[in-house]
Design a protein around this motif. Structure first.
Motif, PDB file in Angstrom:
ATOM      1  N   UNK A  25       0.940  -1.044  -0.094  1.00 23.26           N
ATOM      2  CA  UNK A  25      -0.096   0.122  -0.078  1.00 23.26           C
ATOM      3  C   UNK A  25       0.886   1.064   0.070  1.00 23.26           C
ATOM      4  N   UNK A  26       0.539   2.117  -1.064  1.00 22.32           N
ATOM      5  CA  UNK A  26       1.553   3.296  -0.985  1.00 22.32           C
ATOM      6  C   UNK A  26       0.477   4.396  -1.729  1.00 22.32           C
ATOM      7  N   UNK A  27       0.062   5.577  -0.834  1.00 27.27           N
ATOM      8  CA  UNK A  27      -0.979   6.421  -1.303  1.00 27.27           C
ATOM      9  C   UNK A  27      -0.232   7.386  -2.191  1.00 27.27           C
ATOM     10  N   UNK A  28       1.102   7.631  -2.052  1.00 24.54           N
ATOM     11  CA  UNK A  28       1.771   8.361  -2.937  1.00 24.54           C
ATOM     12  C   UNK A  28       1.746   7.866  -4.529  1.00 24.54           C
ATOM     13  N   UNK A  29       1.991   6.604  -4.388  1.00 24.32           N
ATOM     14  CA  UNK A  29       2.130   5.933  -6.018  1.00 24.32           C
ATOM     15  C   UNK A  29       0.715   5.843  -6.350  1.00 24.32           C
ATOM     16  N   UNK A  30      -0.221   5.375  -5.583  1.00 23.59           N
ATOM     17  CA  UNK A  30      -1.702   5.564  -5.913  1.00 23.59           C
ATOM     18  C   UNK A  30      -2.149   6.804  -6.627  1.00 23.59           C
ATOM     19  N   UNK A  31      -1.783   8.160  -6.031  1.00 21.18           N
ATOM     20  CA  UNK A  31      -1.993   9.217  -6.289  1.00 21.18           C
ATOM     21  C   UNK A  31      -1.386   9.623  -7.830  1.00 21.18           C
ATOM     22  N   UNK A  32      -0.186   9.215  -7.875  1.00 21.11           N
ATOM     23  CA  UNK A  32       0.608   9.404  -9.273  1.00 21.11           C
ATOM     24  C   UNK A  32      -0.181   8.562 -10.208  1.00 21.11           C
ATOM     25  N   UNK A  33      -0.614   7.499 -10.008  1.00 19.35           N
ATOM     26  CA  UNK A  33      -1.276   6.432 -11.252  1.00 19.35           C
ATOM     27  C   UNK A  33      -2.770   7.431 -11.392  1.00 19.35           C
ATOM     28  N   UNK A  34      -3.370   7.885 -10.479  1.00 25.03           N
ATOM     29  CA  UNK A  34      -4.565   8.514 -10.747  1.00 25.03           C
ATOM     30  C   UNK A  34      -4.480   9.727 -11.297  1.00 25.03           C
ATOM     31  N   UNK A  35      -3.343  10.373 -11.014  1.00 24.91           N
ATOM     32  CA  UNK A  35      -3.200  11.713 -11.713  1.00 24.91           C
ATOM     33  C   UNK A  35      -2.904  11.331 -13.172  1.00 24.91           C
ATOM     34  N   UNK A  36      -1.970  10.328 -13.469  1.00 23.08           N
ATOM     35  CA  UNK A  36      -1.905  10.131 -14.977  1.00 23.08           C
ATOM     36  C   UNK A  36      -3.207   9.697 -15.602  1.00 23.08           C
ATOM     37  N   UNK A  37      -4.049   8.912 -15.018  1.00 21.57           N
ATOM     38  CA  UNK A  37      -5.287   8.529 -15.752  1.00 21.57           C
ATOM     39  C   UNK A  37      -6.080   9.788 -15.671  1.00 21.57           C
ATOM     40  N   UNK A  38      -6.068  10.732 -14.779  1.00 19.66           N
ATOM     41  CA  UNK A  38      -7.084  11.820 -14.809  1.00 19.66           C
ATOM     42  C   UNK A  38      -6.871  12.884 -15.799  1.00 19.66           C
ATOM     43  N   UNK A  39      -5.289  12.699 -16.087  1.00 18.98           N
ATOM     44  CA  UNK A  39      -5.032  13.865 -17.210  1.00 18.98           C
ATOM     45  C   UNK A  39      -5.161  13.520 -18.413  1.00 18.98           C
ATOM     46  N   UNK A  40      -5.555  12.197 -18.692  1.00 19.62           N
ATOM     47  CA  UNK A  40      -6.002  11.454 -19.784  1.00 19.62           C
ATOM     48  C   UNK A  40      -7.479  11.510 -20.125  1.00 19.62           C
ATOM     49  N   UNK A  41      -8.421  12.198 -18.858  1.00 23.53           N
ATOM     50  CA  UNK A  41      -9.553  12.204 -19.134  1.00 23.53           C
ATOM     51  C   UNK A  41     -10.505  11.335 -18.178  1.00 23.53           C
ATOM     52  N   UNK A  42      -9.897  10.274 -17.115  1.00 19.49           N
ATOM     53  CA  UNK A  42     -10.649   9.200 -16.935  1.00 19.49           C
ATOM     54  C   UNK A  42     -11.240   9.605 -15.382  1.00 19.49           C
ATOM     55  N   UNK A  44     -13.255   8.689 -13.026  1.00 15.07           N
ATOM     56  CA  UNK A  44     -13.246   7.932 -11.719  1.00 15.07           C
ATOM     57  C   UNK A  44     -11.696   8.577 -10.938  1.00 15.07           C
ATOM     58  N   UNK A  45     -10.632   8.506 -11.705  1.00 12.33           N
ATOM     59  CA  UNK A  45      -9.492   9.119 -11.234  1.00 12.33           C
ATOM     60  C   UNK A  45      -9.451  10.225 -10.618  1.00 12.33           C
ATOM     61  N   UNK A  46     -10.133  11.366 -11.342  1.00 20.50           N
ATOM     62  CA  UNK A  46     -10.231  12.598 -11.076  1.00 20.50           C
ATOM     63  C   UNK A  46     -11.191  12.733  -9.723  1.00 20.50           C
ATOM     64  N   UNK A  47     -12.103  11.836  -9.524  1.00 19.70           N
ATOM     65  CA  UNK A  47     -12.805  11.738  -8.456  1.00 19.70           C
ATOM     66  C   UNK A  47     -12.020  11.599  -7.164  1.00 19.70           C
ATOM     67  N   UNK A  48     -11.352  10.313  -7.544  1.00 18.66           N
ATOM     68  CA  UNK A  48     -10.394   9.941  -6.428  1.00 18.66           C
ATOM     69  C   UNK A  48      -9.377  10.613  -5.972  1.00 18.66           C
ATOM     70  N   UNK A  49      -8.765  11.381  -6.844  1.00 24.64           N
ATOM     71  CA  UNK A  49      -7.734  12.572  -6.811  1.00 24.64           C
ATOM     72  C   UNK A  49      -8.596  13.528  -5.487  1.00 24.64           C
ATOM     73  N   UNK A  50      -9.793  14.018  -5.836  1.00 26.56           N
ATOM     74  CA  UNK A  50     -10.432  14.818  -5.043  1.00 26.56           C
ATOM     75  C   UNK A  50     -10.609  13.975  -3.591  1.00 26.56           C
ATOM     76  N   UNK A  51     -10.990  12.869  -3.539  1.00 24.04           N
ATOM     77  CA  UNK A  51     -11.029  12.294  -2.281  1.00 24.04           C
ATOM     78  C   UNK A  51      -9.837  12.193  -1.354  1.00 24.04           C
ATOM     79  N   UNK A  52      -8.766  11.741  -2.189  1.00 24.11           N
ATOM     80  CA  UNK A  52      -7.381  11.895  -1.543  1.00 24.11           C
ATOM     81  C   UNK A  52      -7.049  13.103  -0.964  1.00 24.11           C
ATOM     82  N   UNK A  53      -7.190  14.179  -1.711  1.00 25.07           N
ATOM     83  CA  UNK A  53      -7.101  15.644  -1.309  1.00 25.07           C
ATOM     84  C   UNK A  53      -7.851  15.945  -0.013  1.00 25.07           C
ATOM     85  N   UNK A  54      -9.198  15.616  -0.273  1.00 17.14           N
ATOM     86  CA  UNK A  54      -9.997  16.113   0.950  1.00 17.14           C
ATOM     87  C   UNK A  54      -9.608  15.335   2.291  1.00 17.14           C
ATOM     88  N   UNK A  55      -9.038  14.040   2.162  1.00 20.76           N
ATOM     89  CA  UNK A  55      -8.673  13.396   3.255  1.00 20.76           C
ATOM     90  C   UNK A  55      -7.369  13.901   3.786  1.00 20.76           C
TER      91      UNK A  55
END
Length: 99
Positions: A25-42, A44-55
């Motif tokens: 488990x590595x939240x930093x790495x998770x955020x990096x993958x979510x960011x890569x996916x979100x930047x390409x328009x996914x 669900x990844x954008x939503x999860x980035x919001x959740x991580x930032x909120x946490x």
């Protein structure tokens, strides 16, 4: 697939690191993958980035991510922004923008 830039593969790798499924488990790495996916328009990844930032208590950044995913049609993001507005973590203008 992730090496080729598949947005779903990047998202699923983020999920794996977020929950420690098959990897440590590595939240930093998770955020990096979510960011890569979100930047390409996914969305669900954008939503999860919001959740991580909120946490992390980064409500300004969380709202930015939620606004993007709300504009992409994610109804859950609209509801989260509504709750953040009620709690005083988002502005009336941000809530109106999400609608």
């Amino acid at each position: 697939a992730a090496e080729l830039g598949s947005i779903k593969a990047l998202y699923h790798l983020g999920i794996a690191y977020c929950y420690g499924e098959g990897v440590e488990k590595n939240m930093t790495t998770a955020a990096e993958f979510f960011n890569k996916s979100a930047m390409r328009g996914y969305v669900k990844s954008r939503y999860l980035l919001g959740s991580l930032e909120g946490q992390r208590g980064n409500y300004i950044r969380a709202v930015r991510h939620y606004l993007i995913s709300a504009k992409m049609g994610d109804e859950t993001s609209v509801e989260v922004i509504k709750k953040m507005f009620i709690d005083g973590d988002a502005t009336k203008e941000q809530y109106a923008e999400a609608l």
